[in-house]
Design an enzyme around this catalytic site. Structure first.
Site, mmCIF file in Angstrom:
data_model
loop_
_atom_site.group_PDB
_atom_site.id
_atom_site.type_symbol
_atom_site.label_atom_id
_atom_site.label_comp_id
_atom_site.label_asym_id
_atom_site.label_seq_id
_atom_site.Cartn_x
_atom_site.Cartn_y
_atom_site.Cartn_z
ATOM 1 C CD GLU A 257 -31.468 36.497 68.525
ATOM 2 O OE1 GLU A 257 -32.219 36.339 68.827
ATOM 3 O OE2 GLU A 257 -30.624 37.747 69.686
ATOM 4 C CG MET B 110 -36.081 32.589 66.869
ATOM 5 S SD MET B 110 -34.363 34.312 67.638
ATOM 6 C CE MET B 110 -34.935 35.767 67.081
ATOM 7 C CD GLU B 111 -35.780 37.316 70.733
ATOM 8 O OE1 GLU B 111 -35.500 35.636 70.477
ATOM 9 O OE2 GLU B 111 -35.282 37.813 70.317
ATOM 10 C CD GLU C 155 -38.094 32.983 73.311
ATOM 11 O OE1 GLU C 155 -37.381 33.663 72.446
ATOM 12 O OE2 GLU C 155 -36.742 32.053 73.486
ATOM 13 C CD GLU D 220 -31.756 37.571 74.550
ATOM 14 O OE1 GLU D 220 -33.181 37.303 75.598
ATOM 15 O OE2 GLU D 220 -32.306 37.710 72.794
#
Ligand code: B3K
Ligand code: ZN
Length: 879
Positions: A128, A270-271, A305, A327
């Site tokens: 991302e 980071m997911e 996350e 977000e």
């Protein structure tokens, strides 16, 4: 500039792609020199667009070597495609086809920490927003969703653990000591959620049974020396999984959920689907290595996350202008989770503090943008407090408008309607409207207009009619590209207090708190049946992200501090009082007058310390003076020296005036209970350490002795760091030898622990007692690493963001230092450089001399070959 000047892209130009990708099969052959990536993609024509003939297919790709291209199994000669620095252009011959593209990349040389790169002994990815295009040629945009199958081949001894998204479907031993694992992720996803990890990692394991009875295997991976620091993250993960089922009805959807901790990471975490990759600072914690703040941050980031699995992954963003869709919503979700796990009011105070000290500044600066921007040059520059924190405030307002149950109905509808889709912020708002029968048309302006609205409130009391009225006027300052704004729909929660401090009814049915829906530029709200003039409690719980002006007297504020039924506003009244007192001193310093601290502040603090019925965490929050950054916000022309001097003076006066009470409270709260990162214990430590911080302000040995003793006897990192911080910050000579000793001892003990050493660095670099030469010396310390983002944050950012007097030294040396760093880092890691440069962008807020120096610094940066990231920030700042 490296290439032609980077250009802005616009939301209004959004178009669907001409082709979709159904399946993505990737094979990575990880080698010590380079990595070979083979991608097989199945495309079909986007039938919803009209085409005269088959359109060309431009695939994003950068920083890699193209080895070969085949379509439907046939290798394409080089004269039948075009490749340049940013894309590979193919010409399809049918409306459904398969490409096989081989690329060679060098993760070892990738210092941008975007795409596939190395962090210590392992390989990992960060895709991302647009990192996937550094791995292979692709339609690297979030509306292109595909099913991924990933095969990783590597040396078995060096990389026994090979991970990717989804479930492992095949393992095989290969020749030359290599092995291979194939992963399949059954859920369609955009490329930004792709992840790969290869390394010699250990893991801890647990399981979670979902609400429908499915068993999910949970694993946290880290390098061997950190394996004893993963338990708190695992507990947090299980709590988050349960909470999301209970509060949102969201169940986890794969058989496995993995977290990997890495040391080199540009942000927190980071997911990636099923395989979250985390900055080690957001996973690793043990009582002796991490502070309460770190324990709480880990709980929040793990939850954040995890929550993305629905708000971001199952339902994703159509384009990057919609970033706040995932977000803002997910920050709201994690904030509510943290509020439920810990103290709700404390969490609210922390979040509002962050918003007011930093997001408001962003909203008033050259990079100001709405939570849904309409253009950008480099998307990485838009992972901002505005998108995240203000975005969460906007979701919170919707939550408060439709109520808790209404919000759940709205989120259920949103997830059901858009599961598997890439959508827009309008889709989110529509779901909330449709589920609740409300009209949020005017409210949507929060998504499109930048800037922090200002509310000017005045009131009147008509004794004869027994009526009280509040008149609220709203305005919003101009921001880049938006000179005038239309009125916002602002929910203003209020209450009224009578002369005894009792709440007065404010609704016909006798409620003592209500929400005023401000929709016009100016509106008057009348309250009947008021037999005395009330004192208003305004913007309770910080019901909207605005600045509110009302002419409170200091007596009013003291009164609200002890009587307001809204906990948040008790804190806010205390802040307003402290700001008032501090700003009066700032003026006195500027005018060369004698300094006297209003005793009403000291007395109010004394009462807080005396009242044992109060929540200790809140007392600590209330005793914390507003930060220098927030005070700077209050001035038209920022005077960092006067602010620092005023704040130090008030601290000393409070410490002197309340010394006995501070010592008493400190001693009462000292304990040898075993460490628990639980709200009640955190509250006690926080108040105890706040008392110690005041006491070390005094030019006597009492505070220093307490801090030394605490350092020596501490059984947890919270108390250790607090004691060390006090000794570093103490401005008087008697603390200096102790500080020196403690710093040396600490560095020796923790030399091998990266995350612990980061705290050692940052507590020094961020302290006003640390001069630039010391900061430069810190960067030569063996534990420093000039390429590691955590180290840069701990030293460079801590100095430039928190150590204001030294960074803004009139010699300009702080600006020169930051300029050199930005230029150096930009060549390695543009995202980091664009974060570091931030303090220079605020030049317009300073006096003429500093303005000129800061502008000069920005212009010096502009002369270099710049990344798009820095180009955008510098050019907007100088515009
Ligand atoms: N979504 C990531 C942030 C990615 C930043 C890319 N520059 C972490 C998060 O917000 O959860
Ligand atoms: Zn996020």
């Amino acid at each position: 500039m490296k290439d032609a000047q980077p250009r802005a892209i616009y939301l209004k130009d959004y178009q669907q792609p001409d082709y979709w990708i159904d399946t993505t099969a990737l094979t990575f052959e990880l080698g010590e020199e380079s990595t070979l990536v083979t991608s097989t993609l199945n495309f079909h024509l986007n039938e919803s667009k009209t085409h005269d003939s088959l359109p060309p297919l431009p695939l994003h790709g950068t920083d890699m070597e193209l080895v070969s291209v085949a379509i439907d199994g046939e290798v394409i000669p080089a004269d039948q495609y075009q490749v340049d620095k940013h894309q590979l252009m193919l010409q399809p011959k049918s409306d459904a086809f398969e490409t096989t593209i081989v690329t060679r990349i060098k993760p070892q040389e990738n210092t941008s920490l975007e795409g596939l790169y190395r962090s210590s002994s392992m390989y990992c990815t960060q895709c991302e927003a647009e990192g996937f295009r550094k791995i292979t040629y692709y339609l690297d945009r979030p509306d292109v969703m595909s099913v991924f199958t990933t095969t990783v081949i590597a040396d078995k001894e060096k990389y026994p653990v090979l991970l990717s998204n989804g479930n492992a479907i095949k393992r095989q031993e290969l020749d030359n000591g290599r092995h291979m694992v194939t992963w399949n992720d059954p859920f369609k996803k955009p490329a930004y959620l792709f992840a790969l990890v290869a390394g010699n990692l250990e893991f801890i394991e647990d399981s979670f049974t979902t609400m429908s009875g499915r068993e999910v295997n949970l694993k946290i991976f880290t390098e061997a020396h950190n394996i004893t620091k993963c338990d708190h993250a695992m507990r947090s993960l299980k709590k988050a999984m349960k909470w999301d089922e209970e509060v949102y009805g969201r169940e986890y959807d794969l058989d496995m959920f993995m977290i990997v901790a890495v040391d080199d990471f540009n942000m927190g975490a980071m997911e990636n689907k099923g395989l979250n990759i985390f900055n080690s600072s957001a996973v690793l914690a043990r009582p002796d290595t991490a502070t309460d703040a770190a324990f709480q941050r880990i709980e929040a980031v793990v939850a954040h996350e995890y929550f993305h699995n629905w708000s971001g992954n199952r339902v994703t963003c159509r384009d990057w202008f919609q970033l706040s869709l995932k977000e803002g919503f997910t920050v709201f979700r994690d904030a509510e989770f943290s509020a439920d796990m810990n103290s709700r009011t404390v969490k609210r105070v922390e979040d509002v503090n962050l918003l007011r000290s930093h997001q408001f500044v962003e909203d008033a600066g050259p990079m100001a943008h709405p939570i849904r921007p309409d253009s950008f040059i480099e998307i990485n520059n838009f992972y901002t407090l505005t998108i995240y924190e203000k975005g969460a405030e906007v979701v919170r307002m919707i939550h408060n408008i439709v109520g808790k149950e209404g919000f759940r109905k709205g989120s259920d509808l949103y997830f059901e309607r858009h599961d598997g889709q890439a959508v827009t912020t309008e889709n989110f708002v529509s779901a909330m409207e449709d589920a609740n029968g409300v009209d949020l048309t005017q409210f949507q302006r929060w998504y499109n207009q930048a800037g922090t609205p200002v509310l000017d409130v005045s009131d009147a009391y008509d004794e004869e009619k027994q009526e009280y009225s509040l008149t609220i006027k709203q305005s919003c300052p101009a921001t880049p590209g938006q000179n005038t704004k239309l009125p916002f729909h602002i929910p203003v929660e209020i209450g009224l207090l009578d002369g005894e401090g009792e709440p007065m009814p404010v609704t016909p049915d006798g409620k003592t708190t209500t929400v005023l829906d401000l929709k016009d530029e100016e509106q008057t709200f009348v309250f009947a049946g008021m037999d005395e003039r009330p004192l208003p409690s305004l913007l309770r719980g910080f019901s909207a992200p605005v600045r509110l002006n009302y002419d409170y007297s200091r007596e009013d504020l003291v009164f609200l501090m002890s009587n307001d039924e809204d906990g948040f506003n008790r804190w806010d009244s205390c802040q307003r009082l402290a700001i008032d007192v501090l700003m009066e001193l700032v003026s006195a310093i500027q005018e060369g007058k004698e300094l006297v601290v209003d005793t009403s502040l000291i007395n109010a603090y004394g009462q807080l310390l005396a009242d044992e019925s109060l929540d200790k965490a809140m007392v600590a929050e209330m005793l914390n003076l507003p930060s220098e950054t927030y005070l700077a916000e209050q001035m038209d022309v920022i005077d960092v020296d006067a602010i620092h001097q005023a704040r130090e003076f008030v601290k000393q006066q409070i410490a002197a005036g309340l010394k006995d009470q501070l010592v008493d409270t400190y001693k009462k709260l000292r304990t040898d209970k075993p460490y628990q990162p639980e709200a009640a214990d955190i509250a006690e430590r926080s108040l105890k350490n706040t008392c110690m911080a005041y006491l070390t302000e005094l030019d006597d040995v009492v505070g220093v002795d307490l801090a030394k003793a605490q350092y020596e006897s501490a059984t947890n990192m919270t108390d250790t760091m607090a004691a060390m911080g006090c000794l570093i910050n103490a401005s008087h000579e008697s603390a200096a030898p102790a500080a020196k000793m403690v710093l040396a001892e600490f560095a020796e003990k923790w030399a091998d622990d990266n995350n612990v050493m980061d705290m050692w660095f940052s507590s020094q670099a961020g302290s006003a007692s640390t001069k630039l030469e010391t900061v430069k010396a810190l960067m030569e310390h063996p534990s420093y690493d000039k390429k590691n983002p955590n180290k840069m944050r701990a030293v460079v950012s801590a100095f430039c963001v928190r150590n204001l007097v030294n960074f803004h030294d009139l010699s300009g040396s702080g600006y020169e230092f930051l300029t050199d760093e930005v230029i150096r880092v930009d060549a390695l890691n543009p995202q980091m450089a664009a974060r570091l440069i931030n303090p220079l962008t605020r030049w317009k807020r300073y006096d003429e001399a500093r303005k000129e120096l800061m502008q000069k610094a920005l212009k010096r940066i502009q002369k270099h070959e710049l990344s798009a990231d820095i180009f955008e920030v510098v050019s907007k700042s100088l515009a």
